[in-house]
Design an enzyme around this catalytic site. Structure first.
Site, PDB file in Angstrom:
ATOM      1  N   HIS B 163      19.894   7.063  13.375  1.00  0.00           N
ATOM      2  CA  HIS B 163      19.558   6.332  12.175  1.00  0.00           C
ATOM      3  C   HIS B 163      17.925   6.212  11.724  1.00  0.00           C
ATOM      4  O   HIS B 163      17.547   5.573  12.537  1.00  0.00           O
ATOM      5  CB  HIS B 163      20.265   4.989  11.916  1.00  0.00           C
ATOM      6  CG  HIS B 163      21.702   5.210  11.827  1.00  0.00           C
ATOM      7  ND1 HIS B 163      22.482   5.330  12.923  1.00  0.00           N
ATOM      8  CD2 HIS B 163      22.435   4.663  10.879  1.00  0.00           C
ATOM      9  CE1 HIS B 163      24.029   5.210  12.200  1.00  0.00           C
ATOM     10  NE2 HIS B 163      23.707   5.033  11.204  1.00  0.00           N
ATOM     11  N   ASN B 195      16.867   6.367  21.746  1.00  0.00           N
ATOM     12  CA  ASN B 195      17.626   5.520  20.319  1.00  0.00           C
ATOM     13  C   ASN B 195      18.409   4.296  20.732  1.00  0.00           C
ATOM     14  O   ASN B 195      18.261   3.429  20.089  1.00  0.00           O
ATOM     15  CB  ASN B 195      18.416   6.736  19.878  1.00  0.00           C
ATOM     16  CG  ASN B 195      19.302   6.212  18.742  1.00  0.00           C
ATOM     17  OD1 ASN B 195      19.008   5.489  17.733  1.00  0.00           O
ATOM     18  ND2 ASN B 195      20.512   6.691  18.525  1.00  0.00           N
TER      19      ASN B 195
END
EC number: 3.1.30.-
Lengths: 318, 318
Positions: B163, B195
């Site tokens: 994201h 991440n």
């Protein structure tokens, strides 16, 4: 929403955009007139774009008007820009209009995304009054200094400053030719064997199309194509040169629409690797489906072409 | 040009742009209603963008208005977009407005250029009604199929769908959270060690800023940074994954402006390599001058910040 509203709304929209840039220009002029810049002002100034006729203000000019060269334009008039861009903008990012061509500038790679030209037999005809030897490569002050490519970036890089809009395509006036020497119109090209040879042959081929077609529209730009490495994975890899990290594209494309007197259109698309290509290589080898250029470039070309007018793609009937 | 004209001109301009997109939308709907697409129509259709609230229509909303969250917006209202984008657009290429964030999409690399969010203590507060486990990663039909990233591109690539606008930043409503799962908001990220670790720590740090600041503006995106190789030359190299050649960025950036109740601003900028980063690495190590993100990204961030309001950059007084 009544669709009849669109033309006038777009006109007003265009005016708004131009006004914005004009306002920014005036604001900048004020700074220079004061002529007393402290450090904070300088820093603020660095965040303002220097401006020139940038985003074209002619969205309401009909693409249906016949494209004929009426007179020599020395500035990017709405009329001339609408001729050049008759079949649509590939994208709208950082568009710059020069006297005889239009481009979109890739601020991250410091080369264009695309450069659009409209050629006729008249505009490419030999003209003794135009001398490309008198033209100087020059950086474009309308690009923010962070993203502006410079002659120093190319110096001793081993690469030519390769024209996207070819100088030889703009022979109606010295200024047309001179404008093609803005570094915004350049990308690093292998010199011997490419820029001065195979790529030049392609440029000459495009000019020659004006002998058989009334109008020739050509869009040129760089590509960064992936290749598979030994680990089985695909990578995009390209060199960058100079202090401004100007990208050396792996390939270049040209996508062409040639318009006959009857309004019939023929499209051709080429991708050439930025490397030495032997002189006996036929240009046809570099023809590709237009779609593959679009996918690789992230752009849509000739979006406004009426598919009924399109009779050939890469020499084959459609 | 009288500068008092600008606001109204810009309003009209915005209307023009929105109208254009709305027109295109209606046109598309017609196609689908007919439901009888021959091959030619399909090919034409492929050249039309599917549309959604795309280009924000709020240029005339004053940035001087206080940014307070009044109610939960489930669609990208002009008011909410003007809050998120209060300090200016980094660029205007392929802008998409979602219910609680705004992004610009890089059609060549099939990841965003930048993603802009506006966070407050309320918008990031724990909300039992919002469950990210119920959100599905989904491709965005508003992107032309040539340039649209797909779940299949990421599948078995070894990379996370990372994201840019963090799901945890959008907890006011399930739809806000769900919108962050559009693949336009993703870029391939190293999972374990990045991440799910260092990058996640940075995201949590940004959320935590809302405890001390009224408004937090954060812009996130990918970078493709050059490195020198043994031949002494600089190269940009990155992997691409899947049939659509989705780029795996070499680095990611976050650039943050935190606004105090007194209207004072603090700016921070981070660049993190897309690789395993050990858990004991302090986030501060990744702080960089905001300018270096701008040069590398080809973007200008927080262009409309009043320099008098800016009191700190990366924790240091300016």
């Amino acid at each position: 929403m009544n669709k009849k509203w669109f033309p006038s709304l777009l006109t007003i929209g265009s005016i708004a955009v131009s006004s914005y840039y004009y306002g920014a220009y005036e604001e900048r002029q004020k700074f220079f007139k004061n002529n007393r810049l402290d450090e904070k002002q300088q820093s603020e100034l660095l965040h303002k774009h220097s401006t020139k006729p940038a985003f074209p203000s002619f969205a309401a000019v009909s693409a249906a008007e016949p494209a004929v060269v009426t007179e020599v334009n020395l500035t990017a008039t709405p009329w001339r820009i609408s001729q050049i861009m008759k079949y649509g903008f590939p994208s709208l990012d950082n568009v710059r209009s020069y006297s005889d061509f239009v481009l979109s500038y890739d601020r991250r790679n410091r080369v264009p995304y695309w450069v659009f030209e409209h050629l006729t037999a008249a505009s490419v005809a030999k003209n003794e009054e135009v001398d490309r030897a008198k033209c100087d490569f020059k950086s474009d002050e309308s690009i923010h200094p962070y993203f502006r490519s410079q002659n120093s970036d190319y110096f001793r890089s081993g690469f030519d400053r390769g024209h996207m809009a070819a100088a030889g395509n703009h022979r109606l006036h010295q200024k047309h030719c001179a404008d093609t020497f803005f570094l915004t119109n350049m990308a690093p090209q292998v010199g011997q064997g490419f820029n001065r040879d195979a790529w030049n042959r392609l440029e000459m081929y495009v000019r020659k199309l004006t002998k058989n077609f009334t109008n020739v529209y050509v869009c040129t730009g760089p590509l960064y194509l992936p290749h598979q490495e030994e680990d089985g994975k695909n990578y995009i890899k390209y060199q960058v040169i100079g202090a401004n990290n100007v990208a050396v594209p792996t390939h270049f494309y040209k996508i062409i629409v040639a318009e006959s007197t009857e309004g019939q259109l023929e499209m051709e698309a080429y991708i050439m690797p930025n490397q030495v290509i032997s002189d006996d290589t036929p240009l046809q080898i570099f023809q590709v489906p237009p779609e593959s250029v679009e996918r690789a470039a992230g752009l849509l070309f000739f979006d406004k072409v009426n598919k009924n007018q399109l009779v050939k793609i890469n020499g084959k009937k459609v």
